[in-house]
Design a protein around this motif. Structure first.
Motif, PDB file in Angstrom:
ATOM      1  N   LEU A  42     -13.100  -3.587   9.535  1.00  0.00           N
ATOM      2  CA  LEU A  42     -14.376  -4.035   8.984  1.00  0.00           C
ATOM      3  C   LEU A  42     -15.432  -2.935   9.098  1.00  0.00           C
ATOM      4  CD1 LEU A  42     -16.226  -6.251   7.939  1.00  0.00           C
ATOM      5  CD2 LEU A  42     -16.383  -7.167  10.234  1.00  0.00           C
ATOM      6  N   PHE A 102     -21.712  -8.311  -0.091  1.00  0.00           N
ATOM      7  CA  PHE A 102     -22.477  -7.756   1.032  1.00  0.00           C
ATOM      8  C   PHE A 102     -23.042  -6.388   0.640  1.00  0.00           C
ATOM      9  CE2 PHE A 102     -22.890  -5.151   4.805  1.00  0.00           C
ATOM     10  CZ  PHE A 102     -23.321  -6.005   5.816  1.00  0.00           C
ATOM     11  N   LEU A 130      -6.653  -5.509   7.760  1.00  0.00           N
ATOM     12  CA  LEU A 130      -6.571  -5.998   6.384  1.00  0.00           C
ATOM     13  C   LEU A 130      -6.325  -4.925   5.317  1.00  0.00           C
ATOM     14  CD1 LEU A 130      -6.833  -8.866   5.415  1.00  0.00           C
ATOM     15  CD2 LEU A 130      -9.264  -8.510   5.086  1.00  0.00           C
ATOM     16  N   ILE A 131      -6.964  -3.781   5.431  1.00  0.00           N
ATOM     17  CA  ILE A 131      -6.821  -2.775   4.366  1.00  0.00           C
ATOM     18  C   ILE A 131      -5.406  -2.224   4.311  1.00  0.00           C
ATOM     19  CG2 ILE A 131      -7.466  -0.388   3.817  1.00  0.00           C
ATOM     20  CD1 ILE A 131     -10.209  -1.138   3.843  1.00  0.00           C
ATOM     21  N   LYS A 159       0.846  -1.189   0.000  1.00  0.00           N
ATOM     22  CA  LYS A 159       0.000   0.000   0.000  1.00  0.00           C
ATOM     23  C   LYS A 159       0.886   1.245   0.000  1.00  0.00           C
ATOM     24  CE  LYS A 159      -3.984  -2.003  -0.123  1.00  0.00           C
ATOM     25  NZ  LYS A 159      -5.279  -1.851   0.489  1.00  0.00           N
ATOM     26  N   CYS A 176     -11.988  -5.872  -2.811  1.00  0.00           N
ATOM     27  CA  CYS A 176     -12.846  -5.705  -1.634  1.00  0.00           C
ATOM     28  C   CYS A 176     -13.508  -7.024  -1.230  1.00  0.00           C
ATOM     29  CB  CYS A 176     -13.926  -4.685  -1.994  1.00  0.00           C
ATOM     30  SG  CYS A 176     -15.159  -4.480  -0.724  1.00  0.00           S
ATOM     31  N   LEU A 177     -13.497  -7.290   0.061  1.00  0.00           N
ATOM     32  CA  LEU A 177     -14.160  -8.503   0.549  1.00  0.00           C
ATOM     33  C   LEU A 177     -15.663  -8.297   0.701  1.00  0.00           C
ATOM     34  CD1 LEU A 177     -11.938 -10.076   3.344  1.00  0.00           C
ATOM     35  CD2 LEU A 177     -12.786 -11.160   1.280  1.00  0.00           C
ATOM     36  N   GLY A 178     -16.068  -7.044   0.805  1.00  0.00           N
ATOM     37  CA  GLY A 178     -17.473  -6.770   1.109  1.00  0.00           C
ATOM     38  C   GLY A 178     -18.328  -6.474  -0.113  1.00  0.00           C
ATOM     39  N   ARG A 191      -6.423  -8.326  -3.742  1.00  0.00           N
ATOM     40  CA  ARG A 191      -6.800  -7.380  -2.687  1.00  0.00           C
ATOM     41  C   ARG A 191      -8.157  -6.751  -2.948  1.00  0.00           C
ATOM     42  NH1 ARG A 191      -2.209  -5.206   1.044  1.00  0.00           N
ATOM     43  NH2 ARG A 191      -4.082  -5.168   2.313  1.00  0.00           N
ATOM     44  N   THR A 218     -18.238   3.575   2.572  1.00  0.00           N
ATOM     45  CA  THR A 218     -18.292   3.312   1.135  1.00  0.00           C
ATOM     46  C   THR A 218     -19.737   3.086   0.666  1.00  0.00           C
ATOM     47  OG1 THR A 218     -17.708   1.098   1.860  1.00  0.00           O
ATOM     48  CG2 THR A 218     -15.978   2.373   0.790  1.00  0.00           C
ATOM     49  N   PRO A 226     -14.459  -0.198  -9.080  1.00  0.00           N
ATOM     50  CA  PRO A 226     -14.737   0.491  -7.810  1.00  0.00           C
ATOM     51  C   PRO A 226     -14.366  -0.336  -6.587  1.00  0.00           C
ATOM     52  CG  PRO A 226     -16.776  -0.278  -8.819  1.00  0.00           C
ATOM     53  CD  PRO A 226     -15.690  -0.490  -9.831  1.00  0.00           C
ATOM     54  N   SER A 269     -11.731  -2.396  -6.602  1.00  0.00           N
ATOM     55  CA  SER A 269     -10.385  -2.839  -6.935  1.00  0.00           C
ATOM     56  C   SER A 269     -10.457  -4.159  -7.705  1.00  0.00           C
ATOM     57  CB  SER A 269      -9.512  -2.968  -5.684  1.00  0.00           C
ATOM     58  OG  SER A 269      -8.172  -3.231  -6.073  1.00  0.00           O
ATOM     59  N   MET A 275     -27.377  -2.620  -0.617  1.00  0.00           N
ATOM     60  CA  MET A 275     -27.893  -1.483  -1.384  1.00  0.00           C
ATOM     61  C   MET A 275     -29.170  -1.858  -2.126  1.00  0.00           C
ATOM     62  SD  MET A 275     -24.393   0.487  -2.594  1.00  0.00           S
ATOM     63  CE  MET A 275     -23.611  -0.825  -3.499  1.00  0.00           C
ATOM     64  N   PRO A 290     -16.332   5.377  -4.358  1.00  0.00           N
ATOM     65  CA  PRO A 290     -15.967   5.954  -3.058  1.00  0.00           C
ATOM     66  C   PRO A 290     -14.458   5.953  -2.818  1.00  0.00           C
ATOM     67  CG  PRO A 290     -17.729   4.344  -2.799  1.00  0.00           C
ATOM     68  CD  PRO A 290     -17.280   4.270  -4.222  1.00  0.00           C
ATOM     69  N   VAL A 291     -13.778   4.869  -3.221  1.00  0.00           N
ATOM     70  CA  VAL A 291     -12.316   4.878  -3.123  1.00  0.00           C
ATOM     71  C   VAL A 291     -11.836   5.364  -4.493  1.00  0.00           C
ATOM     72  CG1 VAL A 291     -10.265   3.573  -2.474  1.00  0.00           C
ATOM     73  CG2 VAL A 291     -12.498   2.858  -1.619  1.00  0.00           C
ATOM     74  N   PHE A 331      -6.283   4.868  -5.759  1.00  0.00           N
ATOM     75  CA  PHE A 331      -5.510   3.807  -5.092  1.00  0.00           C
ATOM     76  C   PHE A 331      -4.043   4.204  -5.152  1.00  0.00           C
ATOM     77  CE2 PHE A 331      -8.523   0.295  -6.962  1.00  0.00           C
ATOM     78  CZ  PHE A 331      -9.595   0.865  -6.300  1.00  0.00           C
TER      79      PHE A 331
HETATM   80  C1  HEM Z   1     -19.937   0.314  -2.245  1.00  0.00           C
HETATM   81  C2  HEM Z   1     -19.293  -0.277  -1.274  1.00  0.00           C
HETATM   82  C3  HEM Z   1     -17.807  -0.572  -1.247  1.00  0.00           C
HETATM   83  C4  HEM Z   1     -16.791  -0.164  -2.067  1.00  0.00           C
HETATM   84  C5  HEM Z   1     -16.884   0.712  -3.307  1.00  0.00           C
HETATM   85  C6  HEM Z   1     -15.567  -0.755  -1.581  1.00  0.00           C
HETATM   86  C7  HEM Z   1     -14.317  -0.591  -2.158  1.00  0.00           C
HETATM   87  C8  HEM Z   1     -13.154  -1.195  -1.719  1.00  0.00           C
HETATM   88  C9  HEM Z   1     -11.866  -1.042  -2.334  1.00  0.00           C
HETATM   89  C10 HEM Z   1     -11.573  -0.185  -3.561  1.00  0.00           C
HETATM   90  C11 HEM Z   1     -10.974  -1.778  -1.632  1.00  0.00           C
HETATM   91  C12 HEM Z   1      -9.472  -1.932  -1.918  1.00  0.00           C
HETATM   92  C13 HEM Z   1      -8.706  -0.720  -1.452  1.00  0.00           C
HETATM   93  C14 HEM Z   1      -7.246  -0.781  -1.833  1.00  0.00           C
HETATM   94  O1  HEM Z   1      -6.752  -1.838  -2.210  1.00  0.00           O
HETATM   95  O2  HEM Z   1      -6.556   0.228  -1.713  1.00  0.00           O
HETATM   96  C15 HEM Z   1     -11.703  -2.407  -0.553  1.00  0.00           C
HETATM   97  C16 HEM Z   1     -11.152  -3.258   0.381  1.00  0.00           C
HETATM   98  C17 HEM Z   1     -11.856  -3.839   1.402  1.00  0.00           C
HETATM   99  N1  HEM Z   1     -13.209  -3.721   1.653  1.00  0.00           N
HETATM  100 FE1  HEM Z   1     -14.534  -2.705   0.557  1.00  0.00          FE
HETATM  101  N2  HEM Z   1     -15.849  -1.487  -0.462  1.00  0.00           N
HETATM  102  C18 HEM Z   1     -17.207  -1.417  -0.226  1.00  0.00           C
HETATM  103  C19 HEM Z   1     -17.910  -2.026   0.799  1.00  0.00           C
HETATM  104  C20 HEM Z   1     -17.374  -2.856   1.720  1.00  0.00           C
HETATM  105  C21 HEM Z   1     -18.122  -3.517   2.765  1.00  0.00           C
HETATM  106  C22 HEM Z   1     -19.636  -3.382   2.958  1.00  0.00           C
HETATM  107  C23 HEM Z   1     -17.228  -4.244   3.502  1.00  0.00           C
HETATM  108  C24 HEM Z   1     -17.467  -5.117   4.695  1.00  0.00           C
HETATM  109  C25 HEM Z   1     -18.649  -5.511   5.091  1.00  0.00           C
HETATM  110  C26 HEM Z   1     -15.905  -4.038   2.918  1.00  0.00           C
HETATM  111  C27 HEM Z   1     -14.742  -4.609   3.361  1.00  0.00           C
HETATM  112  C28 HEM Z   1     -13.504  -4.451   2.760  1.00  0.00           C
HETATM  113  C29 HEM Z   1     -12.293  -5.079   3.267  1.00  0.00           C
HETATM  114  C30 HEM Z   1     -12.184  -5.985   4.495  1.00  0.00           C
HETATM  115  C31 HEM Z   1     -11.251  -4.705   2.408  1.00  0.00           C
HETATM  116  C32 HEM Z   1      -9.768  -5.094   2.500  1.00  0.00           C
HETATM  117  C33 HEM Z   1      -9.447  -6.229   1.548  1.00  0.00           C
HETATM  118  C34 HEM Z   1      -7.977  -6.578   1.529  1.00  0.00           C
HETATM  119  O3  HEM Z   1      -7.103  -5.696   1.502  1.00  0.00           O
HETATM  120  O4  HEM Z   1      -7.690  -7.778   1.474  1.00  0.00           O
HETATM  121  N3  HEM Z   1     -16.046  -3.193   1.833  1.00  0.00           N
HETATM  122  N4  HEM Z   1     -13.033  -2.042  -0.612  1.00  0.00           N
END
Ligand code: HEM
Length: 418
Positions: free
Chosen positions: A227, A371, A71-72, A56, A366-368, A364, A234, A358, A360, A376, A294-295, A298
């Motif tokens: 988490l 969900f 994790l992030i 990162k 997004c895990l969510g 890596r 987001t 959006p 990624s 939504m 939202p993100v 990167f």
């Molecule tokens: C519209 C909703 C969402 C968007 C656009 C989004 C976007 C992202 C993005 C872009 C990343 C990677 C960031 C990076 O590598 O720099 C990420 C990672 C992650 N997100 Fe989401 N996210 C959303 C919702 C959620 C939700 C609802 C959860 C959990 C319930 C979640 C859990 C995570 C986790 C745990 C990671 C880390 C994964 C890793 O590095 O292995 N996200 N998300």
């Protein structure tokens, strides 16, 4: 050019792209080399096949204060171990078990919106979507401990997280308080007290690594904070933009209502299958995420040499990739500023060349993601057929591009019951 992550960063990156094209190299004031990459194929390669050559990048120091080494933020073996331990919690079956919480959180909003409508009052949709997503993630993590341990604090102690001022001292104190609160909930759970219902905390407590070792308390705290933070702003921001876009596009609203009437005529029709069948709603969400990821930026830092097709990335080079910019690049998307959910209609044509990330890409990713789409869809599918929302101010909201993309000012709407 400084290239931190602040309100000036987007303008700097856009200027660089216009002047120098899709691959721009910059020497930062600290002497470090950085690349801004706006080529879809190279971006995909860096995030997928070459991901292990990068950690990162800039901006994550700030996030670390809040998320520790969760994790992030984590990299390398620490990240790999945590990801393996946590990933099973996000399988579809587990997420489906949380659908009833999604419905419950919509019901709470509906009660409030009905009151506002009856009194002729405006609805702050930005804070409503934020409250919805925060409540949902907290109940998904803590089940009944949310009411008995968190809401007994008066104001929701997590609410400040949606305000981005992570360096301010009062935030440091609030984060410390949150961690103490989480620790005491963990202690109770480990002692066999507290909620015994299905929730993320119970899954995280049971997770073990390859050696059969569970998370330590410190690791668990970082992962829970991660988490909660990752899981609410987001989705909240996306829903905020979706309500805004719907209000500006009555033709889209009409089609969403047809989609909901067909697949979700009442709450008892709600199932993973009915939500999956809501194709038009899916398209609207994807198109909103294209325009307002939202993100939005990167960052990565190479820790070994990466030989890409067109150039080499030396170790210790910063990389900037922007879904916001790529999602709005004319070369890939025709008339990119226009909101048009039909872009995401099912088609036989391959979509691979259109950069859309959006959540990624690669390991890596997004895990969510699953969900958040369910959350939504439940939100729109249950609330849009009940409430018509009209914008109080028709002006286009200004964008605030900090770590996350959001509207500078809250968006207000006038609700009426249909
Ligand atoms: C519209 C909703 C969402 C968007 C656009 C989004 C976007 C992202 C993005 C872009 C990343 C990677 C960031 C990076 O590598 O720099 C990420 C990672 C992650 N997100 Fe989401 N996210 C959303 C919702 C959620 C939700 C609802 C959860 C959990 C319930 C979640 C859990 C995570 C986790 C745990 C990671 C880390 C994964 C890793 O590095 O292995 N996200 N998300």
């Amino acid at each position: 050019m400084a290239l931190g992550i602040d309100s000036g960063t987007l303008a700097s990156l856009q200027k660089l792209r216009l002047e120098y094209g899709d691959m721009v190299s910059i020497t930062k004031p600290n002497g470090r080399l950085a690349y801004f990459i706006n080529d879809a194929a190279e971006v995909r390669r860096i995030l997928t096949r070459r991901h292990s050559k990068y950690h990162k990048g800039p901006g994550f120091e700030r996030v670390k204060m809040l998320l520790g080494n969760g994790l992030i933020v984590s990299d390398g073996d620490v990240w790999r171990r945590s990801r393996r331990m946590i990933q099973p919690a996000f399988n579809r079956q587990n997420v489906h078990r949380l659908m009833k919480v999604m419905v419950e959180c919509c019901d709470r909003r509906a009660v409030h919106w009905a009151e506002l409508a009856a009194n002729g009052e405006n609805c702050n949709i930005t804070s409503e979507t934020s409250d919805f997503a925060l409540e949902l993630i907290l109940i998904s993590v803590f089940s009944s401990d949310y009411e008995s341990r968190i809401m007994t604090e008066g104001e929701n102690p997590f609410a400040f997280l949606s305000r981005d001022s992570t360096r301010d001292l009062s935030v440091v104190m609030k984060v410390r308080h949150l961690r103490e609160l989480l620790q005491s909930i963990i202690d109770d759970r480990r002692a066999g007290k507290g909620s015994t219902e299905f929730d993320f905390l119970s899954m995280y407590l049971q997770a073990t690594d390859k050696e059969g070792k569970p998370f330590s308390d410190a690791e668990l705290l970082d992962e829970l904070m991660t988490l909660i933070v990752a899981g609410f702003e987001t989705s909240a921001n996306t829903l905020n933009w979706v309500w805004y876009l719907i209000a500006r596009h009555p033709e889209v609203e009409a089609k969403l209502l047809v989609d909901a009437a067909e697949h979700l005529p009442n709450v008892s029709a709600l199932s993973a299958e009915s939500l999956a069948a809501m194709q038009y709603t899916q398209q609207v969400l994807e198109e909103a995420l294209r325009l307002y990821p939202p993100v939005w930026l990167f960052t990565r830092r190479s820790h070994e040499l990466d030989e890409l097709d067109d150039f080499d990335v030396a170790p210790d080079t910063d990389i900037y990739l922007s879904p916001f910019i790529l999602h709005r690049t004319e070369h890939y998307w025709s008339d990119p500023e226009r909101f048009d959910p039909d872009r995401f209609a099912p088609t036989d044509k391959p979509k691979k060349d259109r950069p859309f990330f959006p959540f990624s890409l690669g390991p890596r990713r997004c895990l969510g993601e699953y969900f958040s789409f369910l959350e939504m869809k439940v939100h729109l599918g249950l609330l849009l057929p009940r409430f018509r929302m009209q914008l109080v101010d028709e002006a286009e909201p200004e964008l605030e591009l900090s770590i996350n993309l959001r509207a500078t000012k809250d968006i207000f709407m006038k609700p009426t019951e249909r």
